[in-house]
Design an enzyme around this catalytic site. Structure first.
Site, PDB file in Angstrom:
ATOM      1  N   HIS A 142       5.088   7.744  -5.397  1.00 52.52           N
ATOM      2  CA  HIS A 142       3.706   8.056  -5.739  1.00 52.52           C
ATOM      3  C   HIS A 142       3.743   9.419  -6.417  1.00 52.52           C
ATOM      4  CE1 HIS A 142       3.320   5.663  -1.985  1.00 52.52           C
ATOM      5  NE2 HIS A 142       2.227   5.174  -2.530  1.00 52.52           N
ATOM      6  N   ASP A 191       4.298  12.137  -3.952  1.00 58.16           N
ATOM      7  CA  ASP A 191       5.570  12.178  -3.205  1.00 58.16           C
ATOM      8  C   ASP A 191       6.502  13.153  -3.909  1.00 58.16           C
ATOM      9  OD1 ASP A 191       4.621  10.052  -1.714  1.00 58.16           O
ATOM     10  OD2 ASP A 191       5.770   8.537  -2.807  1.00 58.16           O
ATOM     11  N   MET A 203       9.937   1.985 -10.881  1.00 59.61           N
ATOM     12  CA  MET A 203       8.509   1.804 -10.584  1.00 59.61           C
ATOM     13  C   MET A 203       7.883   3.139 -10.209  1.00 59.61           C
ATOM     14  SD  MET A 203       6.355   1.665  -7.681  1.00 59.61           S
ATOM     15  CE  MET A 203       6.644   0.696  -6.196  1.00 59.61           C
ATOM     16  N   GLU A 262      -1.216  -4.693  -5.487  1.00 55.81           N
ATOM     17  CA  GLU A 262      -0.710  -4.979  -4.133  1.00 55.81           C
ATOM     18  C   GLU A 262      -1.874  -5.189  -3.168  1.00 55.81           C
ATOM     19  OE1 GLU A 262       2.103  -2.092  -2.778  1.00 55.81           O
ATOM     20  OE2 GLU A 262       1.888  -2.696  -0.682  1.00 55.81           O
ATOM     21  N   LYS A 300      -3.718  -6.139   0.537  1.00 57.08           N
ATOM     22  CA  LYS A 300      -3.546  -5.908   1.979  1.00 57.08           C
ATOM     23  C   LYS A 300      -4.891  -6.226   2.631  1.00 57.08           C
ATOM     24  CE  LYS A 300      -1.860  -2.338   5.179  1.00 57.08           C
ATOM     25  NZ  LYS A 300      -1.370  -0.951   5.305  1.00 57.08           N
ATOM     26  N   GLU A 316       3.520  -8.048  -0.580  1.00 58.48           N
ATOM     27  CA  GLU A 316       4.304  -7.391   0.474  1.00 58.48           C
ATOM     28  C   GLU A 316       4.358  -8.286   1.700  1.00 58.48           C
ATOM     29  OE1 GLU A 316       3.860  -3.205   1.356  1.00 58.48           O
ATOM     30  OE2 GLU A 316       3.830  -3.623   3.504  1.00 58.48           O
ATOM     31  N   HIS A 338       1.939  -7.395   4.501  1.00 56.40           N
ATOM     32  CA  HIS A 338       0.526  -7.593   4.201  1.00 56.40           C
ATOM     33  C   HIS A 338       0.122  -9.064   4.235  1.00 56.40           C
ATOM     34  CE1 HIS A 338       0.559  -3.492   1.899  1.00 56.40           C
ATOM     35  NE2 HIS A 338       1.010  -3.418   3.136  1.00 56.40           N
ATOM     36  N   ASP A 376       7.385  -6.117  -2.430  1.00 57.73           N
ATOM     37  CA  ASP A 376       7.605  -5.156  -1.341  1.00 57.73           C
ATOM     38  C   ASP A 376       8.170  -5.916  -0.143  1.00 57.73           C
ATOM     39  OD1 ASP A 376       6.751  -3.010  -2.785  1.00 57.73           O
ATOM     40  OD2 ASP A 376       5.000  -2.552  -1.552  1.00 57.73           O
ATOM     41  N   ASP A 433      -0.087  -2.682  10.240  1.00 55.57           N
ATOM     42  CA  ASP A 433       1.011  -2.749   9.272  1.00 55.57           C
ATOM     43  C   ASP A 433       2.243  -2.053   9.842  1.00 55.57           C
ATOM     44  OD1 ASP A 433       2.280  -3.135   6.825  1.00 55.57           O
ATOM     45  OD2 ASP A 433       1.456  -1.314   5.944  1.00 55.57           O
ATOM     46  N   ASP A 461       5.645  -2.383   8.741  1.00 59.82           N
ATOM     47  CA  ASP A 461       6.672  -1.942   7.772  1.00 59.82           C
ATOM     48  C   ASP A 461       8.071  -1.883   8.380  1.00 59.82           C
ATOM     49  OD1 ASP A 461       4.769  -1.681   5.775  1.00 59.82           O
ATOM     50  OD2 ASP A 461       4.485   0.464   6.071  1.00 59.82           O
ATOM     51  N   ASP A 483       9.684  -1.678   1.055  1.00 66.22           N
ATOM     52  CA  ASP A 483       8.581  -0.795   1.438  1.00 66.22           C
ATOM     53  C   ASP A 483       8.481  -0.810   2.954  1.00 66.22           C
ATOM     54  OD1 ASP A 483       6.467   0.855   1.520  1.00 66.22           O
ATOM     55  OD2 ASP A 483       4.996  -0.564   0.759  1.00 66.22           O
TER      56      ASP A 483
HETATM   57  C1  GCO Z   1       1.020   0.439   2.738  1.00 67.15           C
HETATM   58  C2  GCO Z   1       1.398   0.054   1.330  1.00 67.15           C
HETATM   59  C3  GCO Z   1       1.973   1.164   0.540  1.00 67.15           C
HETATM   60  C4  GCO Z   1       2.102   0.819  -0.922  1.00 67.15           C
HETATM   61  C5  GCO Z   1       2.411   2.020  -1.703  1.00 67.15           C
HETATM   62  C6  GCO Z   1       2.631   1.742  -3.166  1.00 67.15           C
HETATM   63  O1  GCO Z   1       0.617  -0.451   3.435  1.00 67.15           O
HETATM   64  O2  GCO Z   1       1.135   1.601   3.093  1.00 67.15           O
HETATM   65  O3  GCO Z   1       2.304  -1.006   1.431  1.00 67.15           O
HETATM   66  O4  GCO Z   1       3.216   1.522   1.057  1.00 67.15           O
HETATM   67  O5  GCO Z   1       3.053  -0.144  -1.149  1.00 67.15           O
HETATM   68  O6  GCO Z   1       1.378   2.925  -1.534  1.00 67.15           O
HETATM   69  O7  GCO Z   1       1.470   1.833  -3.846  1.00 67.15           O
HETATM   70 MN    MN Z   2       3.639  -1.821   0.010  1.00 64.63          MN
HETATM   71 MN    MN Z   3       2.484  -1.875   3.791  1.00 61.68          MN
END
Ligand code: GCO
Ligand code: MN
Ligand code: MN
Length: 386
Positions: free
Chosen positions: A55, A58, A89, A182, A184, A218, A221, A246, A256, A258, A288
């Site tokens: 990002h 970041d 990306m 993306e 969610k 993702e 998600h 992702d 979430d 991850d 991700d």
């Molecule tokens: C989340 C998202 C993020 C995005 C990222 C890219 O749920 O936090 O998956 O990780 O993928 O912000 O835009």
């Molecule tokens: Mn993501």
């Molecule tokens: Mn996520």
């Protein structure tokens, strides 16, 4: 070098925010010290990744001066070049700052929306400096706790206006980005607009430059609401819209998580990898995900290595599956490939023929399909006894 060693051609990428995740959660503080973007690139090179994504903030803190920005960019570029790490990306943070507390592209305040678009344009400039080809947009704050605040169809119109604007900017600058949206369903908002990949696929068709916009599904998600990631990916692929992915893992029905790729749902992850490999997906395999909060940075490396290793194990298993004699003979038996296709393209004669055909539905229903055997053979492969 084992066959599960990551290589550049596998296109494994991680975000700065993934391996750099410091383990904070809503109930507890960070548990790992901060590593700089350059240190994170060194780590990614050490574990064998192909690329790094980020990002805007970041890499460049939001309060950085122009001179600081240039210095950071210069150092990061050198680190990427020294370690042969690509930046395929880029993305924009439209969720952290309080200004986005009620959304970015969909906020009620037109100035907030304009600021969000401006921030995205600058993030596109930044990514372009690194040669990024994909620009991911995740609208984490584009949603509600109470629907009293706006009509959701207005939110959709605002999102469209912003996307159309950004596509024009992309064209004018000649950046050649593909945008990957993306979805969610929730978190951090109680409800997020465009909750599924399918919702975005429909929205994209309404954009001025729909050829420039695809999706970034993702695992977590899709699995949060209990949906099939592989089916979402397949629909995106079939529509020519799988611009990014992702990879991570997730128990359904929870926040979430991850988690490390393949660590929760190995069977679904296997089908996903098999799909990507079977269709010849050429894009990035982006993880991700982040390491457990229990871990130090050695654990983070284990996490990153594990994501890639598990992907490659499933890739190997998919090959085994595709070459498995009994599996292939069962598949051949159930496909009825020699039966005439009575549907095909519509025509009056063909339709008359179809209407006149006598189907013995009892006979059709009586045929054993052997899916239990097929699935058990799959399990044998997955569990390592075949
Ligand atoms: C989340 C998202 C993020 C995005 C990222 C890219 O749920 O936090 O998956 O990780 O993928 O912000 O835009
Ligand atoms: Mn993501
Ligand atoms: Mn996520």
């Amino acid at each position: 070098m084992s066959k599960y060693t990551p290589k550049p051609e596998h296109k494994f990428t991680f975000g700065l925010w993934t391996v750099g995740n410091r383990g904070a959660d809503p109930f507890g503080a960070q548990v790992r010290p901060k590593l700089s973007p350059v240190e994170l690139v060194e780590m990614l090179a050490e574990v064998g990744a192909y690329g790094v994504n980020f990002h805007d903030n970041d890499l460049v803190p939001i309060h950085a001066t122009a001179a600081e920005r240039d210095q950071i960019v210069k150092e990061f570029k050198e680190a990427c070049a020294d370690h042969d790490i690509k930046v395929p990306m880029a993305t924009v943070n439209l969720f952290y700052e309080p200004v986005f507390r009620d959304g970015a592209f969909t906020a009620n305040d037109a100035r907030v929306r304009a600021y969000a678009v401006q921030k995205t344009m600058r993030a596109m400039d930044l990514g372009a400096e690194f040669g990024a080809e994909t620009f991911v947009l995740w609208g984490g704050r584009e949603g509600v706790e109470t629907d009293a605040c706006r009509r959701p169809d207005d939110a959709i119109k605002r999102a469209r206006e912003c996307l159309n604007y950004l596509c024009e900017y992309n064209l004018e600058k000649g950046y050649g980005y593909k945008f990957a949206l993306e979805a969610k369903p929730n978190e951090p908002r109680a409800d997020i607009y465009f909750p599924t990949t399918g919702a975005y696929l429909a929205f994209i068709e309404t954009l001025d430059h729909k050829e420039m916009v695809g999706v970034n599904p993702e695992v977590a998600h899709e699995q949060m609401p209990g949906l099939s990631m592989m089916h979402a990916v397949a629909q995106a692929w079939e529509a020519g819209k799988l611009y990014h992915i992702d990879l991570n893992d997730q128990y359904p029905g929870r926040y979430d998580q991850d988690l490390r790729f393949g660590s929760v749902s190995p069977k679904q992850s296997f089908w996903l990898v098999k799909f990507l490999e079977d269709v010849g997906y050429q894009g990035m395999r982006h993880f991700d995900a982040h390491a457990y909060r229990t871990e130090d940075y050695d654990g983070v490396k284990e996490f990153a290595r594990g994501c890639m290793r598990t992907y490659l194990i499933f890739k190997d298993k998919a090959e085994r599956w595709n070459n498995h004699e009994e599996i292939q003979s069962i598949l051949a038996g159930i496909a009825e490939t020699d039966a005439e296709n009575l549907i095909g393209k519509y025509g009056s004669e063909a339709a008359a023929k179809l209407l006149a055909t006598d189907f013995d539905r009892h006979e059709l229903a009586a045929k054993g399909l052997n899916y239990e055997r097929l699935d058990q053979l799959t399990m044998d492969i997955l569990l390592g006894v075949d």
